[in-house]
Design an enzyme around this catalytic site. Structure first.
Site, short mmCIF file in Angstrom:
data_model
loop_
_atom_site.label_atom_id
_atom_site.label_comp_id
_atom_site.label_asym_id
_atom_site.label_seq_id
_atom_site.Cartn_x
_atom_site.Cartn_y
_atom_site.Cartn_z
N SER A 15 4.44 26.37 22.27
CA SER A 15 3.77 27.49 22.93
C SER A 15 2.30 27.52 22.55
O SER A 15 1.86 26.81 21.67
CB SER A 15 4.47 28.79 22.57
OG SER A 15 4.47 28.96 21.19
N CYS A 16 1.57 28.34 23.27
CA CYS A 16 0.13 28.51 23.12
C CYS A 16 -0.24 28.64 21.65
O CYS A 16 0.40 29.41 20.95
CB CYS A 16 -0.32 29.75 23.90
SG CYS A 16 -2.03 30.22 23.66
#
Lengths: 77, 163
Positions: A15-16
């Site tokens: 994820s980011c």
């Protein structure tokens, strides 16, 4: 598609900001003109990687979605 | 990053010593570094905990410094939350939730940031007040600097954050 994929980066599950970080690291090893296919299932990456490409002066060639996997094609400038 | 083209720079002051705030700083730092921006993090006061080495509970020259360092003990793997700490249950739960979503831990973020060329600068004055030395900090740390050197970097940065 009118380009040849030089390498594939599987960033699924990350994820980011890790997809952008991994992409940047992959770009360091790539030669100019090479195309990378980034696989991600992070919906943020669909917006962030095109912005990343613009900010770093690289080229976004296209985005494809296959079920949960988002495929983002980038060319090193 | 090794890119020589000017992509701008980010300077972050990490003043807080909580895990959630440190992670916020490192998410921004690693994302900026991925965009080939020059990134500096100035660790000051409680923020120094994020780059402390593990172990070494009693540090400092006098009893007040020693007491402060015992009570303020922490490192990247052992930091409280700014909210919902619940005597340490909060950080444990958050770590589990983050790893389930495959968000890196603070410790991993520090390694990634360093490999992307993010510069870590511990604050000299805070270290002196707390009685901490360069060897009390992780090897990724760069030069120990003061407020003037921080400002010289901040002045030339496009983005300045205080966390």
């Amino acid at each position: 598609m009118d380009f040849e994929i030089g390498r594939t980066l599987d960033a699924r599950g990350l994820s980011c900001p890790m997809p952008a970080v991994k992409t940047a690291l992959a770009f360091e090893e790539m030669s100019i003109g090479e195309v990378i296919e980034v696989l991600t299932d992070d919906p943020v990456s669909k917006k962030d990687l095109p912005v990343w490409a613009e900010a770093t002066g690289n080229k976004l060639l296209g985005i494809k979605e296959e079920e949960k996997t988002i495929k983002i094609y980038l060319r090193k400038a | 990053m090794s890119d020589v083209k000017n992509k701008g720079s980010v300077t972050i002051v990490l003043f807080s010593g909580e895990m959630d705030k440190a992670i916020a700083a490192f998410v921004i730092a690693t994302a900026a570094a991925s965009m080939a921006m020059q990134v500096n993090i100035f660790f000051t006061f409680w923020g120094l905990k994020a780059i402390r080495k593990e172990g070494g509970l009693i540090k400092g020259q006098n009893w007040m410094q020693k007491m402060l360092n015992v009570m303020n003990y922490g490192h990247a793997k052992k930091l409280a939350l700014s909210k919902l700490n619940m005597m340490g249950m909060g950080p444990m739960m958050l770590k589990t939730m983050m790893s389930q979503k495959r968000v890196p831990s603070l410790h991993e973020f520090i390694k990634t940031a360093h490999s992307l060329g993010v510069k870590f600068y511990p604050c000299e004055m805070s270290m002196t007040v707390m009685g901490l030395k360069k060897e009390d900090f992780i090897d990724e740390c760069g030069e120990i600097i003061g407020a003037v050197s921080y400002l010289a970097k901040a002045k030339d940065s496009n983005i300045n954050l205080f966390i």
